[in-house]
Design a protein around this motif. Structure first.
Motif, mmCIF file in Angstrom:
data_model
loop_
_atom_site.group_PDB
_atom_site.id
_atom_site.type_symbol
_atom_site.label_atom_id
_atom_site.label_comp_id
_atom_site.label_asym_id
_atom_site.label_seq_id
_atom_site.Cartn_x
_atom_site.Cartn_y
_atom_site.Cartn_z
ATOM 1 N N THR A 7 -17.393 7.026 8.755
ATOM 2 C CA THR A 7 -17.162 6.022 9.793
ATOM 3 C C THR A 7 -16.562 4.753 9.199
ATOM 4 O O THR A 7 -15.590 4.206 9.729
ATOM 5 N N LEU A 8 -17.125 4.303 8.087
ATOM 6 C CA LEU A 8 -16.588 3.110 7.427
ATOM 7 C C LEU A 8 -15.169 3.363 6.912
ATOM 8 O O LEU A 8 -14.285 2.525 7.086
ATOM 9 N N GLU A 9 -14.962 4.499 6.292
ATOM 10 C CA GLU A 9 -13.643 4.832 5.756
ATOM 11 C C GLU A 9 -12.587 4.856 6.866
ATOM 12 O O GLU A 9 -11.512 4.272 6.723
ATOM 13 N N ILE A 12 -11.809 1.258 8.146
ATOM 14 C CA ILE A 12 -11.027 0.467 7.195
ATOM 15 C C ILE A 12 -9.583 0.953 7.160
ATOM 16 O O ILE A 12 -8.642 0.169 7.274
ATOM 17 N N LYS A 13 -9.404 2.261 7.022
ATOM 18 C CA LYS A 13 -8.048 2.820 6.919
ATOM 19 C C LYS A 13 -7.242 2.669 8.208
ATOM 20 O O LYS A 13 -6.020 2.610 8.160
ATOM 21 N N ALA A 14 -7.912 2.588 9.332
ATOM 22 C CA ALA A 14 -7.217 2.393 10.607
ATOM 23 C C ALA A 14 -6.740 0.953 10.768
ATOM 24 O O ALA A 14 -5.783 0.679 11.483
ATOM 25 N N ALA A 15 -7.393 0.027 10.068
ATOM 26 C CA ALA A 15 -7.101 -1.391 10.253
ATOM 27 C C ALA A 15 -6.104 -1.963 9.255
ATOM 28 O O ALA A 15 -5.333 -2.859 9.597
ATOM 29 N N ILE A 16 -6.125 -1.467 8.012
ATOM 30 C CA ILE A 16 -5.245 -2.023 6.973
ATOM 31 C C ILE A 16 -4.721 -0.903 6.079
ATOM 32 O O ILE A 16 -5.366 0.139 5.931
ATOM 33 N N PRO A 17 -3.560 -1.137 5.461
ATOM 34 C CA PRO A 17 -3.059 -0.145 4.501
ATOM 35 C C PRO A 17 -3.880 -0.217 3.215
ATOM 36 O O PRO A 17 -4.018 -1.285 2.623
ATOM 37 N N VAL A 18 -4.447 0.888 2.815
ATOM 38 C CA VAL A 18 -5.334 0.936 1.666
ATOM 39 C C VAL A 18 -4.696 1.789 0.568
ATOM 40 O O VAL A 18 -4.273 2.909 0.829
ATOM 41 N N THR A 19 -4.661 1.253 -0.651
ATOM 42 C CA THR A 19 -4.165 2.048 -1.774
ATOM 43 C C THR A 19 -5.307 2.671 -2.566
ATOM 44 O O THR A 19 -5.114 3.660 -3.256
ATOM 45 N N HIS A 20 -6.501 2.086 -2.459
ATOM 46 C CA HIS A 20 -7.686 2.653 -3.100
ATOM 47 C C HIS A 20 -8.913 2.176 -2.332
ATOM 48 O O HIS A 20 -8.977 1.010 -1.917
ATOM 49 N N LEU A 37 -15.309 -1.172 -2.172
ATOM 50 C CA LEU A 37 -14.254 -1.738 -2.988
ATOM 51 C C LEU A 37 -12.957 -1.338 -2.292
ATOM 52 O O LEU A 37 -12.706 -0.148 -2.088
ATOM 53 N N ILE A 38 -12.186 -2.336 -1.887
ATOM 54 C CA ILE A 38 -10.960 -2.086 -1.135
ATOM 55 C C ILE A 38 -9.781 -2.687 -1.879
ATOM 56 O O ILE A 38 -9.818 -3.850 -2.271
ATOM 57 N N VAL A 39 -8.740 -1.882 -2.060
ATOM 58 C CA VAL A 39 -7.503 -2.350 -2.669
ATOM 59 C C VAL A 39 -6.417 -2.219 -1.610
ATOM 60 O O VAL A 39 -6.201 -1.132 -1.060
#
Length: 86
Positions: A7-9, A12-20, A37-39
């Motif tokens: 759910t958290l993943e 987060i991925k739906a809201a911003i571009p994540v590289t890690h 930890l979000i990059v």
């Protein structure tokens, strides 16, 4: 209601571009205490406080259901520097 890592993943991925992304359930599986930890390029030019406020706003629904939530936020370059120091 407990929150799970998926759910958290997804949030987060739906809201911003994540590289890690690393999500750790620190509550022994009960889903009430998470460290992330979000990059992301979305953090470029933002202070640490601005990044944390940004993430808190993105996840306000999920965070409201948690007992504890901690975060580390890096730009891709900062994360590369962080890994180089390890």
């Amino acid at each position: 209601m407990a929150i799970d890592t998926t759910t958290l993943e997804q949030a987060i991925k739906a809201a911003i571009p994540v590289t890690h992304l690393e999500i750790e359930d620190q509550s022994s599986g009960c889903g009430e205490n998470y460290a992330v930890l979000i990059v992301s390029e979305a953090f470029v030019g933002k202070t640490t406080l601005a990044r944390h406020r940004f993430v808190n706003e993105l996840l306000k629904t999920q965070i409201a259901q948690l007992h504890a939530f901690s975060q580390k936020t890096f730009t891709p370059q900062q994360y590369a520097d962080y890994l180089a120091k390890k």
